[in-house]
Design an enzyme around this catalytic site. Structure first.
Site, PDB file in Angstrom:
ATOM      1  N   ARG A 291      75.158  86.153 -95.628  1.00  0.00           N
ATOM      2  CA  ARG A 291      75.933  85.236 -94.779  1.00  0.00           C
ATOM      3  C   ARG A 291      77.201  85.614 -94.561  1.00  0.00           C
ATOM      4  O   ARG A 291      77.298  85.965 -93.065  1.00  0.00           O
ATOM      5  CB  ARG A 291      76.369  84.001 -95.292  1.00  0.00           C
TER       6      ARG A 291
ATOM      7  N   TYR B 226      72.940  81.931 -68.345  1.00  0.00           N
ATOM      8  CA  TYR B 226      70.709  81.188 -68.904  1.00  0.00           C
ATOM      9  C   TYR B 226      71.740  79.508 -69.537  1.00  0.00           C
ATOM     10  O   TYR B 226      72.782  78.999 -69.158  1.00  0.00           O
ATOM     11  CB  TYR B 226      71.569  82.248 -70.234  1.00  0.00           C
TER      12      TYR B 226
ATOM     13  N   ASP C   7      77.777  89.197 -71.359  1.00  0.00           N
ATOM     14  CA  ASP C   7      76.260  88.770 -71.969  1.00  0.00           C
ATOM     15  C   ASP C   7      75.490  89.765 -71.155  1.00  0.00           C
ATOM     16  O   ASP C   7      74.906  90.078 -69.787  1.00  0.00           O
ATOM     17  CB  ASP C   7      76.155  87.972 -71.739  1.00  0.00           C
TER      18      ASP C   7
ATOM     19  N   LYS D 295      65.643  90.227 -77.010  1.00  0.00           N
ATOM     20  CA  LYS D 295      64.788  90.514 -75.776  1.00  0.00           C
ATOM     21  C   LYS D 295      65.212  91.847 -76.012  1.00  0.00           C
ATOM     22  O   LYS D 295      63.987  92.123 -77.282  1.00  0.00           O
ATOM     23  CB  LYS D 295      65.388  89.787 -74.554  1.00  0.00           C
TER      24      LYS D 295
HETATM   25  C1  4LM Z   1      65.621  82.975 -71.378  1.00  0.00           C
HETATM   26  N1  4LM Z   1      67.598  83.306 -72.832  1.00  0.00           N
HETATM   27  O1  4LM Z   1      66.231  83.340 -70.311  1.00  0.00           O
HETATM   28  P1  4LM Z   1      68.550  83.425 -77.422  1.00  0.00           P
HETATM   29  N2  4LM Z   1      71.605  85.440 -73.491  1.00  0.00           N
HETATM   30  C2  4LM Z   1      70.896  85.284 -72.213  1.00  0.00           C
HETATM   31  C3  4LM Z   1      69.641  84.569 -72.374  1.00  0.00           C
HETATM   32  O2  4LM Z   1      68.601  85.243 -70.887  1.00  0.00           O
HETATM   33  C4  4LM Z   1      69.168  84.545 -73.218  1.00  0.00           C
HETATM   34  C5  4LM Z   1      70.597  83.720 -74.208  1.00  0.00           C
HETATM   35  C6  4LM Z   1      71.441  84.094 -74.168  1.00  0.00           C
HETATM   36  C7  4LM Z   1      65.557  82.780 -72.651  1.00  0.00           C
HETATM   37  C8  4LM Z   1      65.283  82.254 -73.415  1.00  0.00           C
HETATM   38  C9  4LM Z   1      64.078  81.216 -73.812  1.00  0.00           C
HETATM   39  C10 4LM Z   1      71.337  86.161 -70.835  1.00  0.00           C
HETATM   40  C11 4LM Z   1      68.254  83.395 -73.336  1.00  0.00           C
HETATM   41  C12 4LM Z   1      70.594  82.805 -75.433  1.00  0.00           C
HETATM   42  O3  4LM Z   1      67.856  82.713 -77.001  1.00  0.00           O
HETATM   43  O4  4LM Z   1      70.053  82.640 -78.518  1.00  0.00           O
HETATM   44  O5  4LM Z   1      68.163  84.622 -78.772  1.00  0.00           O
HETATM   45  O6  4LM Z   1      69.432  84.368 -76.914  1.00  0.00           O
HETATM   46  O7  4LM Z   1      64.382  82.864 -71.199  1.00  0.00           O
END
Ligand code: 4LM
Length: 408
Positions: A65, A118, A190, A215
């Site tokens: 961790r 998001y 981000d 992603k």
């Molecule tokens: C989606 N996105 O858009 P985790 N920052 C951005 C994102 O697009 C996302 C996250 C953080 C999508 C998920 C279902 C710009 C997520 C959050 O999903 O926690 O790895 O990332 O389809």
């Protein structure tokens, strides 16, 4: 921002860095690939060594961790790619956003967030943080006056996405960082939609850069993970507080998979981007498509940021059909090859309906204010042959058109 010659040079260097940067492991057997340290804990030689590690007087691992060699290799590689000293890998992208922002705020503080982000990030800032006395104002960061007016004495950080999820609104990151200059406010970007290959927010003044490594960085749709890059001090703070005590740490196995995925990031991004240009062009010319949101199109309001702030528009496109929400849903249900699924950056092209899926945590009013309509469709263009992606879209649009004509 660096001129285009420098951009090209950096892009070439990064094609090598995605493969080599941070390959510092000295495996006794000379393993080429990063060894996977699938262990929860690490043995101490004696109590003195254990105590010294806990006290920070001696380097070395304690417990996964708190740190792990495989995770460390991933952190080093992504930090190099983004141009920072250090990084902290996390269990998910949301884990990175939560651990980062919470490391810098306390009850009574204020944060400014871009109005289009998001959906779960919106929920984190608008609902969860509010419960702990941290208030967020959602601001159109393309409007310099709106940002200046929003800043308060207790503003601790500004958080933005550019391009924004889901409709690719662009924020001039350097302009935002200039407004923040001289104030004790962290600028957090981000960079998930871009990857460090297409945009390096550090060069534009960002203090911290976050990715959902789920992603493009991983790229194979088999991991959820996140990472935050920043100065050694900022990352030490995050690792030593929110990450250590709230525990959104990445699994070493997931870190290992992302290290594997990163090796092909450069070639994958080239194909993603080429395909996206073709898909955007097809959608733009289609009579049933009312509007395409893609920064690569000359009509995009911030098209001029391509080639300066970002090297390419990327591989996510949003569009609206010339109809109502039912028409968009009908179209989505007609697709045969393209999966109806959230996420992006995978080999598979993915398509979804933001208003009822990724951006359902928004209130309808906040969605409307952010320009996310109920008819909007988001497509994350994958690595298939472009003509197959277009053929599937084409047949689904054609059958939507026939339904539309029948019901008219
Ligand atoms: C989606 N996105 O858009 P985790 N920052 C951005 C994102 O697009 C996302 C996250 C953080 C999508 C998920 C279902 C710009 C997520 C959050 O999903 O926690 O790895 O990332 O389809």
């Amino acid at each position: 921002m660096a001129n285009s010659d420098n951009n090209n040079k950096t892009a070439w260097q990064m094609a090598t860095q995605v493969i080599h940067a941070g390959s510092g492991h000295d495996d006794p057997h000379g393993a080429l690939a990063a060894p996977l340290y699938q262990t929860s804990t690490f043995k101490f030689a004696n109590t003195e060594q254990g105590s010294a590690r806990f006290a920070g007087e001696e380097g070395g691992y304690i417990y996964s961790r708190l740190g792990n060699p495989t995770t460390h290799e991933l952190e080093t590689r992504v930090a190099v790619l983004e141009g920072y000293d250090a990084a902290a890998a996390t269990a998910t992208g949301m884990g990175a956003i939560a651990a980062t922002t919470m490391a810098f705020v306390k009850a009574g503080d204020h944060i400014v967030v871009s109005d289009a982000i998001y959906g779960c990030s919106f929920a984190l800032f608008s609902e969860l943080f509010e419960r702990f006395g941290v208030h967020a104002d959602f601001v159109d960061l393309t409007d310099a006056d709106a940002l200046t007016t929003a800043l308060k004495d207790n503003t601790r950080l500004v958080f933005l996405e550019s391009p924004a999820n889901p409709h690719l609104k662009l924020v001039d990151i350097e302009a935002v960082s200039q407004i923040l200059a001289g104030r004790d406010i962290k600028l957090i970007v981000d960079n998930t939609f871009m990857t460090p290959l297409l945009q390096q927010p550090k060069q534009l003044g960002a203090d911290l850069v976050i990715h959902s490594a789920t992603k493009f960085l991983n790229g194979h749709g088999d991991v959820v993970a996140g990472i935050v890059c920043g100065s050694a001090d900022d990352i030490a703070l995050i690792k030593g507080t929110t990450l250590k005590d709230m525990g959104a740490t990445i699994s070493p196995h997931d870190a290992w998979l992302i290290l594997r995925g990163l090796k092909t990031l450069d070639v994958r991004m080239q194909r993603h981007c080429e395909n996206a240009e073709k898909v955007a062009d097809f959608l733009h010319k289609h009579s049933l498509v009312r509007k395409v949101y893609y920064p690569g199109l000359a009509e995009h309001p911030n098209h001029s940021l391509i080639g300066t702030q970002m090297r390419h528009a990327g591989a996510v496109i949003a569009f609206e059909l010339d109809g109502d929400e039912a028409q968009s849903r009908y179209f989505l249900n007609q697709l045969q090859m393209i999966p109806l699924a959230v996420s992006l950056g995978d080999a598979e092209t993915l398509i979804q309906h933001p208003a009822s899926m990724t951006h359902s945590p928004y209130t309808p009013e906040a969605r409307q204010k952010a320009g996310i309509s109920d008819t909007l469709v988001r497509i994350a263009v994958g690595l298939e042959a472009a003509q197959d992606i277009i053929a599937d879209l084409s047949q689904a649009l054609q059958s939507s058109q026939q339904r539309w004509q029948r019901s008219a």
